[in-house]
Design a protein around this motif. Structure first.
Motif, PDB file in Angstrom:
ATOM      1  N   LEU A  94      -9.012  37.830  57.260  1.00 51.94           N
ATOM      2  CA  LEU A  94      -9.265  37.462  55.861  1.00 51.94           C
ATOM      3  C   LEU A  94      -7.954  37.375  55.077  1.00 51.94           C
ATOM      4  O   LEU A  94      -7.949  37.511  53.849  1.00 51.94           O
ATOM      5  CB  LEU A  94     -10.199  38.480  55.211  1.00 51.94           C
ATOM      6  CG  LEU A  94     -11.625  38.508  55.764  1.00 51.94           C
ATOM      7  CD1 LEU A  94     -12.384  39.724  55.237  1.00 51.94           C
ATOM      8  CD2 LEU A  94     -12.372  37.227  55.382  1.00 51.94           C
ATOM      9  N   ILE A 121      -8.350  23.760  55.431  1.00 54.11           N
ATOM     10  CA  ILE A 121      -9.493  24.145  54.611  1.00 54.11           C
ATOM     11  C   ILE A 121      -9.063  25.024  53.442  1.00 54.11           C
ATOM     12  O   ILE A 121      -8.343  26.008  53.621  1.00 54.11           O
ATOM     13  CB  ILE A 121     -10.544  24.905  55.458  1.00 54.11           C
ATOM     14  CG1 ILE A 121     -11.042  24.009  56.587  1.00 54.11           C
ATOM     15  CG2 ILE A 121     -11.708  25.359  54.598  1.00 54.11           C
ATOM     16  CD1 ILE A 121     -11.787  24.744  57.661  1.00 54.11           C
ATOM     17  N   ALA A 122      -9.506  24.667  52.258  1.00 53.77           N
ATOM     18  CA  ALA A 122      -9.227  25.474  51.076  1.00 53.77           C
ATOM     19  C   ALA A 122     -10.232  26.604  50.993  1.00 53.77           C
ATOM     20  O   ALA A 122     -11.419  26.360  50.858  1.00 53.77           O
ATOM     21  CB  ALA A 122      -9.319  24.602  49.830  1.00 53.77           C
ATOM     22  N   ARG A 123      -9.757  27.847  51.112  1.00 46.05           N
ATOM     23  CA  ARG A 123     -10.652  28.986  50.903  1.00 46.05           C
ATOM     24  C   ARG A 123     -10.272  29.607  49.571  1.00 46.05           C
ATOM     25  O   ARG A 123      -9.157  30.085  49.414  1.00 46.05           O
ATOM     26  CB  ARG A 123     -10.507  29.989  52.040  1.00 46.05           C
ATOM     27  CG  ARG A 123     -10.990  29.436  53.374  1.00 46.05           C
ATOM     28  CD  ARG A 123     -10.895  30.462  54.480  1.00 46.05           C
ATOM     29  NE  ARG A 123     -11.326  29.882  55.744  1.00 46.05           N
ATOM     30  CZ  ARG A 123     -10.557  29.114  56.507  1.00 46.05           C
ATOM     31  NH1 ARG A 123      -9.326  28.831  56.131  1.00 46.05           N
ATOM     32  NH2 ARG A 123     -11.029  28.629  57.633  1.00 46.05           N
ATOM     33  N   PRO A 124     -11.201  29.593  48.615  1.00 44.30           N
ATOM     34  CA  PRO A 124     -10.840  30.056  47.273  1.00 44.30           C
ATOM     35  C   PRO A 124     -10.248  31.459  47.311  1.00 44.30           C
ATOM     36  O   PRO A 124     -10.860  32.386  47.849  1.00 44.30           O
ATOM     37  CB  PRO A 124     -12.174  30.041  46.536  1.00 44.30           C
ATOM     38  CG  PRO A 124     -13.037  29.110  47.299  1.00 44.30           C
ATOM     39  CD  PRO A 124     -12.607  29.215  48.723  1.00 44.30           C
ATOM     40  N   LEU A 162     -12.404  34.329  45.931  1.00 44.29           N
ATOM     41  CA  LEU A 162     -13.501  34.743  46.804  1.00 44.29           C
ATOM     42  C   LEU A 162     -12.974  35.579  47.972  1.00 44.29           C
ATOM     43  O   LEU A 162     -13.556  36.607  48.342  1.00 44.29           O
ATOM     44  CB  LEU A 162     -14.253  33.508  47.320  1.00 44.29           C
ATOM     45  CG  LEU A 162     -15.429  33.761  48.265  1.00 44.29           C
ATOM     46  CD1 LEU A 162     -16.502  34.614  47.607  1.00 44.29           C
ATOM     47  CD2 LEU A 162     -16.038  32.439  48.730  1.00 44.29           C
ATOM     48  N   LEU A 163     -11.862  35.129  48.562  1.00 44.09           N
ATOM     49  CA  LEU A 163     -11.246  35.883  49.660  1.00 44.09           C
ATOM     50  C   LEU A 163     -10.866  37.286  49.199  1.00 44.09           C
ATOM     51  O   LEU A 163     -11.074  38.268  49.920  1.00 44.09           O
ATOM     52  CB  LEU A 163      -9.994  35.162  50.154  1.00 44.09           C
ATOM     53  CG  LEU A 163     -10.077  34.410  51.469  1.00 44.09           C
ATOM     54  CD1 LEU A 163      -8.719  33.821  51.803  1.00 44.09           C
ATOM     55  CD2 LEU A 163     -10.537  35.294  52.618  1.00 44.09           C
ATOM     56  N   MET A 210     -13.937  39.358  49.068  1.00 39.46           N
ATOM     57  CA  MET A 210     -14.366  39.726  50.426  1.00 39.46           C
ATOM     58  C   MET A 210     -13.501  40.871  50.959  1.00 39.46           C
ATOM     59  O   MET A 210     -14.010  41.831  51.550  1.00 39.46           O
ATOM     60  CB  MET A 210     -14.276  38.514  51.367  1.00 39.46           C
ATOM     61  CG  MET A 210     -15.249  37.388  51.038  1.00 39.46           C
ATOM     62  SD  MET A 210     -14.912  35.868  51.995  1.00 39.46           S
ATOM     63  CE  MET A 210     -15.526  36.346  53.638  1.00 39.46           C
ATOM     64  N   SER A 227     -20.697  35.513  52.037  1.00 40.97           N
ATOM     65  CA  SER A 227     -19.607  35.012  52.876  1.00 40.97           C
ATOM     66  C   SER A 227     -19.251  35.996  53.983  1.00 40.97           C
ATOM     67  O   SER A 227     -18.917  35.581  55.101  1.00 40.97           O
ATOM     68  CB  SER A 227     -18.371  34.731  52.018  1.00 40.97           C
ATOM     69  OG  SER A 227     -18.660  33.735  51.047  1.00 40.97           O
ATOM     70  N   PHE A 275     -19.497  35.144  57.800  1.00 45.81           N
ATOM     71  CA  PHE A 275     -18.267  35.272  58.592  1.00 45.81           C
ATOM     72  C   PHE A 275     -18.496  36.110  59.850  1.00 45.81           C
ATOM     73  O   PHE A 275     -17.846  35.896  60.876  1.00 45.81           O
ATOM     74  CB  PHE A 275     -17.156  35.873  57.727  1.00 45.81           C
ATOM     75  CG  PHE A 275     -15.782  35.760  58.319  1.00 45.81           C
ATOM     76  CD1 PHE A 275     -15.315  34.551  58.823  1.00 45.81           C
ATOM     77  CD2 PHE A 275     -14.941  36.860  58.371  1.00 45.81           C
ATOM     78  CE1 PHE A 275     -14.043  34.443  59.374  1.00 45.81           C
ATOM     79  CE2 PHE A 275     -13.667  36.758  58.911  1.00 45.81           C
ATOM     80  CZ  PHE A 275     -13.214  35.554  59.415  1.00 45.81           C
TER      81      PHE A 275
END
Lengths: 304, 304
Positions: free
Chosen positions: B27, B36-39, B42-43, B46, B126, B130
């Motif tokens: 993560l 890929i854009a992972r905000p 949000l990460l 998580m 998520s 995951f």
């Protein structure tokens, strides 16, 4: 572009009925005839969230992509059911007060209204979890290699690098309007990822060669973009009607869309271009791709 | 029963560190070095939900069950990480205002306090998604057959017939107190299912024969029951301290527990019995099962 043919409408409806029937069975009393207690209240909430009379466009894309390459229709139906569980879990959670706070969906009370918030959170969680159960279950007539590939592709289309990530970007967009590249990324993730997965799933189910897989993925990307653009156009029309004026910039929604940026005429041209490109991608399959091509048109022309 | 040995405490801590390190990498920024854009927001949520300094007991059980049968330690670590994602998603969602409404966990603000409710819902979703990504990913050194079995077992332990179903029963128990059989079912689902999965996972990772698999599943069931009983005893002690009295019936919590029904002395005897039965189940492995046996004692004796 033309309206869908009666043949297409019937095929779409038949697929939706088959899907509802499978999902109703998987979440029905018969599925509980084992040693495990599944709380009736939670099951009811899951059924409320997923047996909602939707068009089942994503499962239809799985079925037709699979059919194009002569894959197993039974497997496609089950993978479509898994995909619909993911799509519907996202609707249940999106409708929650902390998210979009919607009381109605398709004219029915949303899950947290018909039940309560805690049950809606758990029903969404359970639908998401159940999707992977369906893919991996012995009843799904695919090899373990195919199941593993589908689990991975579905998880990536749904998770923080896919749909859920797009939803997070969408929440952020309410505070800070994204630029055009930001809008494209957000939409590709939020709605595009599951639609692309639907087409990619057909290739995995049919054990397609790399060339067929690439074409179906690219087709999925085109119609994912078309889906969102048509959605934005629909929003614009709905807003215009609600506001009693025939034109609008969509600024009232507080979120940028490509339609708001470039206007309705641009969006309609762009939709035609995307459908033409999607059709071109499937040209090598000749008339075999007729249903998928009609699906692309249906997505671009839909009025609800 | 005795306190854990220094050797056991070190082993548990080393496993927790290895797990945190893997999850932090999965993560982390490096995991984002693709198209890929992972905000980021949000990460971060998580990470907040999963990198919380927990004891990582469930991943430890995966690792030690796998080690008992000479399975791959690398695979066990990754499956442990997937399981911890499921466990932590459930904590993030359980803490939400609509559920248990907790502001603090392990002395830190819960995810919806540190971020906001919508982000907490999406972060939980998520993390759950995951988990299946981690199991199915090419980096997990297992066969597709093993991955499919693990996806199915994890989905069933987590979903409406497992943990989420138990959580729904728990919510219902706040309105209507369940009878003894109801309490046993609720607990077996809510906390027992993931602990049993942890032990079952070791058997799948090590490609165990049916007899070894059966023993590990039964062991997981025993320590799952012990875990919940110890938890109820801890609650009783905590309540007693909070209320300034040394005895109590737990009626103040408004929910039935076996401790509330049968008393503290019964629960302590029952815990000893469960640990003895768990130990007996692993007797065929001789000293090789020492760490798992000590884990069972640790679970029964834990004070936090």
């Amino acid at each position: 572009m033309q309206d869908e043919t009666p043949f297409f409408a019937e095929r779409l409806q038949a697929a939706a009925l088959a899907l509802e029937s499978l999902l109703s069975g998987l979440l029905g009393p018969a599925a509980q005839a084992d040693e495990i207690a599944r709380p009736a209240h939670l099951l009811e909430a899951m059924r409320h969230g997923v047996l909602n009379g939707g068009k089942r466009l994503r499962p239809f894309l799985v079925a037709e992509s699979t059919a194009l390459l002569d894959g197993s229709a039974d497997a496609a139906l089950r993978i479509g059911a898994a995909l619909e569980c993911v799509h519907c879990y996202s609707l249940v959670h999106d409708d929650l007060p902390a998210m979009d706070d919607d009381d109605l969906r398709r004219g029915q009370p949303t899950v947290h209204i018909a039940f309560d918030e805690a049950t809606a959170i758990l029903a969404g969680d359970s639908l998401l979890t159940f999707a992977f159960d369906i893919v991996a279950a012995p009843e799904t007539p695919l090899s373990d290699r195919q199941k593993t590939a589908l689990v991975l592709a579905l998880a990536r289309a749904s998770g923080h690098g896919g749909m859920a990530g797009g939803q997070a970007l969408d929440l952020a967009a309410e505070k800070t309007a994204p630029d055009e590249a930001g809008i494209v990324t957000l939409q590709a993730m939020k709605t595009g990822a599951l639609i692309r997965f639907a087409c990619e799933a057909g290739a995995i189910i049919a054990d397609a060669n790399p060339e067929d897989s690439r074409r179906l993925r690219a087709f999925g990307e085109k119609i994912g973009l078309a889906f969102q653009l048509a959605d934005d156009l629909l929003d614009l029309t709905a807003d215009a009607e609600a506001m009693g004026k025939a034109t609008g910039k969509d600024a009232a929604r507080g979120k940028g869309t490509l339609v708001a940026l470039h206007g309705q005429a641009w969006a309609e041209r762009e939709l035609e271009r995307l459908v033409a490109e999607a059709e071109e991608l499937l040209a090598p399959y000749g008339t075999r791709s007729a249903v998928l091509v009609e699906t692309a048109r249906f997505i671009a022309n839909r009025r609800s």
